[in-house]
Design an enzyme around this catalytic site. Sequence first.
Site, PDB file in Angstrom:
ATOM      1  N   THR A 137      39.308  35.908  53.446  1.00 17.23           N
ATOM      2  CA  THR A 137      38.487  35.400  52.351  1.00 17.23           C
ATOM      3  C   THR A 137      39.295  34.376  51.562  1.00 17.23           C
ATOM      4  OG1 THR A 137      37.092  36.023  50.472  1.00 17.23           O
ATOM      5  CG2 THR A 137      39.137  37.262  50.747  1.00 17.23           C
ATOM      6  N   CYS A 138      38.592  33.557  50.792  1.00 16.26           N
ATOM      7  CA  CYS A 138      39.239  32.565  49.928  1.00 16.26           C
ATOM      8  C   CYS A 138      38.295  32.301  48.757  1.00 16.26           C
ATOM      9  CB  CYS A 138      39.576  31.297  50.705  1.00 16.26           C
ATOM     10  SG  CYS A 138      38.144  30.450  51.405  1.00 16.26           S
ATOM     11  N   LEU A 139      38.264  31.093  48.244  1.00 14.34           N
ATOM     12  CA  LEU A 139      37.382  30.780  47.119  1.00 14.34           C
ATOM     13  C   LEU A 139      35.948  30.553  47.574  1.00 14.34           C
ATOM     14  CD1 LEU A 139      37.181  30.218  44.052  1.00 14.34           C
ATOM     15  CD2 LEU A 139      37.571  27.803  44.597  1.00 14.34           C
ATOM     16  N   GLY A 141      35.148  29.890  51.346  1.00 13.09           N
ATOM     17  CA  GLY A 141      34.938  30.007  52.779  1.00 13.09           C
ATOM     18  C   GLY A 141      35.588  28.956  53.657  1.00 13.09           C
ATOM     19  N   TRP A 166      35.316  34.165  47.107  1.00 14.18           N
ATOM     20  CA  TRP A 166      35.375  34.729  45.760  1.00 14.18           C
ATOM     21  C   TRP A 166      34.158  34.338  44.927  1.00 14.18           C
ATOM     22  CZ3 TRP A 166      37.063  38.432  42.953  1.00 14.18           C
ATOM     23  CH2 TRP A 166      37.078  38.338  41.565  1.00 14.18           C
TER      24      TRP A 166
END
Length: 177
Positions: A137-139, A141, A166
Amino acid sequence: MRYRLKVVGDLPVLSHGFYGIIPSSLKLASREDKALCPAVSALADTKGYKKLLFRTFSSTPASTVVSYEQLKELLVGRKAVVIDVREPWELREYGFIPGSINVPLAQVNTALQLGPEDFKEKYGGELPHQTDNVVFTCLAGIRSKTALNTAITLGYKDVRHYSGGWQDWVKHEQHNQ
């Protein structure tokens, strides 16, 4: 994607297209060639030329995207290792998904090749095995997709990414409160 096989000088070259046409004299796509190159799916002799049809192959699993609901279920059941590939300052400033391990994207390749003790010491979580269910996961995608591709090249089999990241997590969490 399909490719066109053409001859440049004496060398066969693949380029984008539906099929490749090469002179029959090159004797490409014999039975032995087809055994060595499973991408060759058909062969037809047409007016002194051999026509090759190619199949595409991908090492990416069929479904690599995890929804919010799926991720929530995986976290509750402890059925996946969730790796957040944002920078540490982003987690401090914006927050993080509970239960995730922070491994910045620039370190993913090296981190997934560490020994279990070194990984735990540096990142505070268990190093996933190549057969473990891993979700990146990240901010939003983008970086998680890059991390997913890195893990696949390192031999990880059951990897996916949370494409909403996120931003999507926060939206759902606020809605559910």
